[in-house]
Design an enzyme around this catalytic site. Structure first.
Site, PDB file in Angstrom:
ATOM      1  N   ARG A  92      21.892 -16.480  26.705  1.00  0.00           N
ATOM      2  CA  ARG A  92      20.787 -17.137  25.709  1.00  0.00           C
ATOM      3  C   ARG A  92      20.212 -18.191  26.082  1.00  0.00           C
ATOM      4  O   ARG A  92      21.159 -19.432  27.040  1.00  0.00           O
ATOM      5  CB  ARG A  92      21.561 -16.915  24.436  1.00  0.00           C
ATOM      6  CG  ARG A  92      20.555 -17.263  23.081  1.00  0.00           C
ATOM      7  CD  ARG A  92      21.336 -17.712  22.113  1.00  0.00           C
ATOM      8  NE  ARG A  92      21.636 -18.693  21.482  1.00  0.00           N
ATOM      9  CZ  ARG A  92      21.632 -19.873  21.029  1.00  0.00           C
ATOM     10  NH1 ARG A  92      20.269 -20.265  21.011  1.00  0.00           N
ATOM     11  NH2 ARG A  92      21.895 -20.974  20.111  1.00  0.00           N
ATOM     12  N   HIS A 136      14.448 -24.440  20.753  1.00  0.00           N
ATOM     13  CA  HIS A 136      15.328 -25.627  20.127  1.00  0.00           C
ATOM     14  C   HIS A 136      15.450 -26.271  20.771  1.00  0.00           C
ATOM     15  O   HIS A 136      15.345 -27.677  22.075  1.00  0.00           O
ATOM     16  CB  HIS A 136      16.094 -24.621  21.943  1.00  0.00           C
ATOM     17  CG  HIS A 136      17.549 -25.225  21.301  1.00  0.00           C
ATOM     18  ND1 HIS A 136      18.634 -23.917  21.579  1.00  0.00           N
ATOM     19  CD2 HIS A 136      18.304 -25.961  20.891  1.00  0.00           C
ATOM     20  CE1 HIS A 136      19.941 -24.857  21.277  1.00  0.00           C
ATOM     21  NE2 HIS A 136      20.205 -26.133  21.280  1.00  0.00           N
ATOM     22  N   GLU A 181      19.576 -23.389  14.824  1.00  0.00           N
ATOM     23  CA  GLU A 181      19.969 -24.120  14.640  1.00  0.00           C
ATOM     24  C   GLU A 181      18.773 -25.307  12.931  1.00  0.00           C
ATOM     25  O   GLU A 181      18.322 -26.316  13.500  1.00  0.00           O
ATOM     26  CB  GLU A 181      20.864 -25.312  14.657  1.00  0.00           C
ATOM     27  CG  GLU A 181      21.888 -25.062  15.249  1.00  0.00           C
ATOM     28  CD  GLU A 181      23.358 -25.575  16.179  1.00  0.00           C
ATOM     29  OE1 GLU A 181      22.543 -26.520  15.820  1.00  0.00           O
ATOM     30  OE2 GLU A 181      23.713 -25.146  16.405  1.00  0.00           O
ATOM     31  N   ASN A 310      26.018 -20.728  14.696  1.00  0.00           N
ATOM     32  CA  ASN A 310      26.352 -21.452  15.509  1.00  0.00           C
ATOM     33  C   ASN A 310      28.133 -21.878  15.379  1.00  0.00           C
ATOM     34  O   ASN A 310      28.067 -22.694  13.884  1.00  0.00           O
ATOM     35  CB  ASN A 310      25.636 -22.665  15.918  1.00  0.00           C
ATOM     36  CG  ASN A 310      24.477 -21.631  16.751  1.00  0.00           C
ATOM     37  OD1 ASN A 310      24.485 -20.192  16.776  1.00  0.00           O
ATOM     38  ND2 ASN A 310      23.630 -22.507  17.185  1.00  0.00           N
ATOM     39  N   TYR A 312      31.656 -24.856  14.992  1.00  0.00           N
ATOM     40  CA  TYR A 312      32.182 -25.925  15.153  1.00  0.00           C
ATOM     41  C   TYR A 312      33.545 -25.938  14.074  1.00  0.00           C
ATOM     42  O   TYR A 312      34.552 -26.376  14.920  1.00  0.00           O
ATOM     43  CB  TYR A 312      31.464 -26.594  16.010  1.00  0.00           C
ATOM     44  CG  TYR A 312      29.761 -26.149  16.851  1.00  0.00           C
ATOM     45  CD1 TYR A 312      30.677 -26.268  18.415  1.00  0.00           C
ATOM     46  CD2 TYR A 312      29.365 -26.562  16.535  1.00  0.00           C
ATOM     47  CE1 TYR A 312      29.796 -26.015  19.168  1.00  0.00           C
ATOM     48  CE2 TYR A 312      28.365 -25.761  17.417  1.00  0.00           C
ATOM     49  CZ  TYR A 312      28.412 -25.610  19.114  1.00  0.00           C
ATOM     50  OH  TYR A 312      27.845 -25.041  19.887  1.00  0.00           O
ATOM     51  N   GLU A 387      26.374 -19.962  19.390  1.00  0.00           N
ATOM     52  CA  GLU A 387      27.466 -20.632  19.918  1.00  0.00           C
ATOM     53  C   GLU A 387      28.544 -21.225  19.642  1.00  0.00           C
ATOM     54  O   GLU A 387      28.743 -21.009  17.770  1.00  0.00           O
ATOM     55  CB  GLU A 387      26.575 -22.250  19.871  1.00  0.00           C
ATOM     56  CG  GLU A 387      25.278 -22.524  20.090  1.00  0.00           C
ATOM     57  CD  GLU A 387      24.609 -23.443  19.724  1.00  0.00           C
ATOM     58  OE1 GLU A 387      24.883 -24.558  19.831  1.00  0.00           O
ATOM     59  OE2 GLU A 387      23.694 -23.893  20.144  1.00  0.00           O
TER      60      GLU A 387
END
Length: 483
Positions: A92, A136, A181, A310, A312, A387
């Site tokens: 990506r 992005h 995002e 995504n 984290y 992600e």
């Protein structure tokens, strides 16, 4: 838990897959244009908001910029060869808007498109599926000068740009991500100001969120008008897995408020065709939401071929406990201005001492929870982890980079993906963030997320032990046993 010695063995010996993933599962990695390309003044490219932001004193750690980054613009063939060596089946990448349409208006610059045509052709020649992200975060500076994402016209300009890229790459690229995002673009860019363009206006952040949503809808329609029928169109969100510190009503209300700002401001119009009433009520002192025009939510709310997620770390929140005396622990950078409009008083907490170099607690349960939540919210829509990864303080020793903490992180999070699949989530692929160490936004070059170490002085690439481990997982189609 896997020991360092066992991790070292796993990185040099092909593992037998004890945990199998579905056939056809994509094993990918991801990057972003401004973080890796460099060549910011070549072949007609003009400044983006990140060029301007990074050259503004005090905005980026150590005064770092993406002027050179990791020089991917000149080293892309070698980087694709590296992807192939690592066994990736998907990649990506993002297209730099000012490289393709320098002013954000008018015809495309063919030299810019030719770079992406060549990249995609090389990926396909190596058996790697290209997944193109249109935005992005590198908005052309001229569009920001005209008002940026808080201005409605930017959404229409984005749809025009999407058409140009779709027409150029649609015969080669089947999977498209409109936005990456959008929460960061809106609330870090226009709310807390820790991201470009660095504005600190909470009402503007809410307008930006809507126009990003509208831009997604308009771009999706534009792409469907120029792409072949086999094309798949979605977007990549970075939802917060919001958990309350306690079950006290005040803490549960803090969770509701942050969930509205972090998640439902996007999923409301995307999945349900309307903004949440509680979000509108919470932010009424900032805006009357009159920027949402008749028909907007219908444009935004159209079928998605997939959703990218995504992840984290989760967010642990509470009502105010006392006057805040330290940095806000939401993981989104230090600023006197909050990215949480009308919910600035909500407190964030760390309840886990196992943290990455970003200070983010490691908690893979959040990823499985997230995938199951979106399975329930969007039944029948395939999901991708677009992600997931971790920064650690990597060092070169005797020409190698051994990163057992990252291997542990990846093993645990891929295990969480497999757990979600076993519980009914239709997850089609995983994209490790990131392929390469690179320019990490306001942190400059101080944080290393890459599976591949980059010496920024020489641009030498050194695959870390986590890269070798991930390559073996990809080739085996599953995870090795973990002690």
């Amino acid at each position: 838990m896997t020991t360092t010695d066992n991790i070292g063995t796993a990185t040099t010996t092909a593992p037998a897959a004890a945990t199998r993933f579905p056939a056809g599962f994509l094993w990918g990695s991801a990057t972003a244009s401004y973080q890796i390309e460099g060549a910011v003044r070549e072949d007609g490219r003009t400044p983006s908001i990140w060029d301007t932001f990074s050259h503004t004193p005090g905005k980026v750690l150590n005064g770092d910029t993406g002027d050179v980054a990791v020089d991917h613009y000149h080293r892309w063939r070698d980087d694709v060869r590296l992807m192939a060596d690592l066994g990736l089946t998907a990649y990506r990448f993002s297209v730099a808007w000012p490289r393709v349409q320098p002013t954000g208006r008018g015809p495309a610059v063919q030299r810019g498109l030719d770079f992406y045509r060549g990249l995609v052709d090389e990926l396909l020649a190596n058996g790697i599926k290209p997944v193109a992200t249109l935005y992005h975060w590198d908005l052309p500076q001229e569009l920001e000068n005209a008002g940026g994402w808080p201005v409605r016209d930017t959404a229409h300009r984005f749809a025009e740009y999407a058409t140009l890229v779709g027409e150029a790459l649609g015969d080669r690229v089947e999977q498209w991500v409109t936005l990456n995002e959008p929460w960061c673009s809106a609330f870090l860019g226009y709310g807390s100001g820790v991201h470009a363009p660095g504005r600190t206006d909470p009402a503007a952040a809410l307008r930006a969120a809507h126009h990003l949503n509208l831009g997604h809808g308009l771009a999706t329609s534009a792409l469907r008008g120029v792409l072949p029928g086999r094309a798949q169109i979605g977007l990549s969100l970075n939802p917060s897995v919001v958990r309350s510190l306690t079950d006290e009503p005040a803490d549960l209300d803090a969770k509701r408020r942050i969930d509205a700002l972090a998640n439902r401001v996007f999923t409301g119009p995307l999945l349900k065709g309307a903004y949440p009433e509680d979000l509108i009520a919470d932010t009424a002192r900032l805006t009357d939401w009159s920027f949402v025009q008749d028909g907007d939510t219908g444009i935004i709310h159209q079928p998605l071929d997939f959703i990218g997620l995504n992840y984290y770390t989760p967010a642990i929140v509470s009502a105010p406990r006392a006057e805040r005396t330290g940095a806000r622990l939401d993981g989104h950078g230090a600023s006197d201005h909050s990215p949480w409009p009308a919910s600035e008083d909500v407190e964030f907490h760390h309840v886990n001492d196992d943290v990455t170099a970003m200070g983010w607690p490691v908690d893979p349960t959040g990823l499985s929870d997230l995938l199951l939540d979106y399975t329930a919210q969007a039944p029948g829509v395939p999901l991708y982890v677009t992600e997931n990864g971790a920064a650690y303080d990597d060092v070169v020793v005797d020409g190698a980079v051994h990163d057992p903490d990252r291997v542990r992180y990846l093993h645990a999070h891929l295990g969480a993906v497999h757990d979600a699949i076993a519980r009914g989530a239709d997850v089609r692929g995983y994209f490790l963030w990131s392929l390469l160490d690179n320019f990490e936004w306001a942190y400059g070059y101080s944080k290393r997320f890459g599976a591949v170490y980059v010496d920024y002085e020489t641009q030498q690439r050194i695959p870390k032990s986590s890269a070798t481990w991930y390559a073996q997982v990809a080739r085996a189609g599953g995870l090795p046993a973990q002690d």
